[in-house]
Design an enzyme around this catalytic site. Structure first.
Site, PDB file in Angstrom:
ATOM      1  N   HIS A 127       0.856  -1.188   0.000  1.00 55.89           N
ATOM      2  CA  HIS A 127       0.000   0.000   0.000  1.00 55.89           C
ATOM      3  C   HIS A 127       0.890   1.236   0.000  1.00 55.89           C
ATOM      4  CE1 HIS A 127      -2.698   3.054   1.748  1.00 55.89           C
ATOM      5  NE2 HIS A 127      -3.709   2.313   1.368  1.00 55.89           N
ATOM      6  N   ASP A 129       2.598  -4.595   7.959  1.00 58.92           N
ATOM      7  CA  ASP A 129       1.410  -3.763   7.762  1.00 58.92           C
ATOM      8  C   ASP A 129       0.197  -4.657   8.004  1.00 58.92           C
ATOM      9  OD1 ASP A 129       0.158  -1.690   5.004  1.00 58.92           O
ATOM     10  OD2 ASP A 129      -0.849  -2.545   6.751  1.00 58.92           O
ATOM     11  N   GLN A 134      -5.045  -4.921   7.036  1.00 51.51           N
ATOM     12  CA  GLN A 134      -6.065  -5.838   6.518  1.00 51.51           C
ATOM     13  C   GLN A 134      -5.991  -7.215   7.172  1.00 51.51           C
ATOM     14  OE1 GLN A 134      -8.445  -4.764   4.649  1.00 51.51           O
ATOM     15  NE2 GLN A 134      -7.608  -2.852   3.873  1.00 51.51           N
ATOM     16  N   LYS A 140     -10.851   0.199  10.567  1.00 54.52           N
ATOM     17  CA  LYS A 140     -11.000  -1.014   9.763  1.00 54.52           C
ATOM     18  C   LYS A 140     -11.384  -2.218  10.604  1.00 54.52           C
ATOM     19  CE  LYS A 140      -7.561   0.479   6.392  1.00 54.52           C
ATOM     20  NZ  LYS A 140      -8.399   0.797   5.220  1.00 54.52           N
ATOM     21  N   CYS A 176      -4.760   2.595  -3.622  1.00 53.01           N
ATOM     22  CA  CYS A 176      -3.447   3.042  -3.109  1.00 53.01           C
ATOM     23  C   CYS A 176      -2.363   1.996  -3.355  1.00 53.01           C
ATOM     24  CB  CYS A 176      -3.505   3.408  -1.633  1.00 53.01           C
ATOM     25  SG  CYS A 176      -4.556   4.807  -1.276  1.00 53.01           S
TER      26      CYS A 176
END
Ligand code: 7TS
Length: 415
Positions: free
Chosen positions: A130, A207, A210, A233, A373
């Site tokens: 991302h 990261d 998600q 999220k 992104c």
């Protein structure tokens, strides 16, 4: 909430906590399938925010009055709750509240990268990163003279691990990798990448934007040195992100935002820094949002992260199967039956993703269209944009059927 110890989610019961899902557009009940961008907020989390402002609102850490002490305890305890949610045994000292995943990435890039990277160093990323990670490390590398290298993504959307083992070397100072791709749905082997990074004395930044909201994540099992994710999220509010960092690394790092709260002693000549994690939380922090994030952790744990992972993956696999039936839809990421996160990116032949998203909106179906992104990844995929359906705890197979039906409407329109 009390979920039966069943294998599946009680989706109808969950949906009662999300009044927004009752909204109608053009007489159609909304089908919200843009959860990789941001999830909806359940009533218990909304009430937590409202109750804070109704009963406990005060500035934290410094006040001696009752309200400030109550707000401080709630805010500081929220760090411990988030630590527990991701398996961080160092509790609050390893949990920095930021604004979002992007700020968490920038915190490490500036507070560590700007001071530690030099022309002889390399930062290894993946082609599916991302922009929050890719642009951040790319720009810090430009400022420090370091070099960015990218682990290849194979045709099937999975990471080329042979290439990873080839380009992670003793020159690598940082490996920054997305756990679950927000475009492909690919689940990367972050534990294996951590082993490779550590074999070369490199840090690894995961990261988790998600993954943390959607599956069990144990930072210590992964052995991540840093991990970032966002409250919005994971059924939490916007304005709150988390940076997890191993305590001994955070202790060695200089802060990169200066001001109140983050100091111990200040003179006209210099200053000393507060203890962890407050050293990295300058100024008045995101108090209500942090307390609400702790509530979101409770809400998700009450459902069960393994159940959530299974629910999302089943919806993603069902979507893949439905989309591939017509033969004019290109889907991206791991093939049907291969593990993936709860999202499917795709394109319908002859219809630009933006047009498709607009047509779906006419049927109250909300998906995302664009580059998500991940522009370099889309360049590699050979498409300017893709449509993306992403799922959460309140979505159903019937909603996937509505998505497929709305896509068929678009197909007829452009036929
Ligand atoms: C993998 C990943 N990393 C970082 C971020 C940045 O999170 P933020 O700082 O809270 O914005 C996102 C947000 N992804 C998306 C935001 O909107 N659509 C998306 O796919 C993401 O999916």
């Amino acid at each position: 909430m009390g979920h039966a110890e069943s294998e599946v989610l009680d989706v109808e019961r969950i949906r009662e906590d999300f009044p927004i899902l009752q909204r109608e557009f053009g007489g159609e009940q909304v089908v919200y399938l843009d959860n990789a961008a941001t999830t909806q907020t359940p009533e218990p989390v909304v009430e937590t925010i409202a109750d804070y402002y109704r009963t406990t609102n005060a500035n934290v850490h410094r006040g001696l009055h009752q309200l400030s002490q109550e707000a401080s305890v709630a805010y500081e305890d929220a760090h411990d709750r988030v630590a527990e949610f991701i398996g961080a045994s160092g509790e609050r000292e390893e949990i920095v509240f930021t604004k979002n995943t992007t700020e968490s990435e920038n915190l490490v890039a500036y507070a560590w990268g700007l001071n530690e990277l030099g022309p002889e160093d390399e930062v290894v990323l993946t082609e599916m990163e991302h922009h929050a990670s890719l642009v951040t490390w790319q720009q810090i590398a430009k400022k420090t003279g370091a070099t960015c290298r990218y682990i290849r993504v194979d045709e099937d959307g999975t990471l080329d691990m042979d290439h990873a083992r080839e380009i992670i070397t003793d020159d690598t100072a940082m490996v920054s990798v997305v756990h679950v791709s927000n475009t492909l749905g690919t689940v990367n082997p972050v534990s294996e990448l951590a082993d490779i990074a550590h074999d070369h004395d490199s840090y690894i930044f995961v990261d988790g934007a998600q993954s943390v909201p959607n599956r069990p994540v144990d930072v210590e099992a992964i052995d991540a040195d840093f991990l970032a994710f966002s409250g919005h999220k994971m059924a939490g509010p916007t304005g709150i992100g988390v940076l997890y960092g191993k305590k001994h690394i955070l202790e060695e790092m200089e802060p990169y935002l200066y001001g109140g709260e983050m100091i111990k002693k200040v003179t006209f000549e210099d200053a000393s820094w507060n203890d962890l994690p407050w050293k990295f939380e300058a100024g008045t922090p995101v108090i209500a949002q942090g307390i609400a994030l702790a509530e979101a952790c409770d809400y998700l744990d009450d459902i069960g992260m393994e159940r959530i992972q299974r629910h999302e993956e089943q919806l993603a696999q069902y979507t893949l199967e439905q989309l591939r039936e017509e033969g004019d839809v290109e889907t991206y990421g791991p093939s049907v039956g291969t593990e993936r996160g709860g999202l499917v990116s795709f394109n319908l032949d002859s219809v630009h993703a933006h047009d498709l998203s607009s047509i779906l909106n006419d049927s109250a179906v909300a998906i995302r269209a664009g580059d998500h992104c991940t522009q370099p990844l889309h360049d590699k995929m050979g498409v300017p944009a893709s449509a993306r359906a992403s799922f959460y705890i309140y979505n159903t197979r019937e909603e996937v059927d509505k998505l497929v039906s709305a896509i068929d409407d678009a197909r007829q329109l452009f036929a």
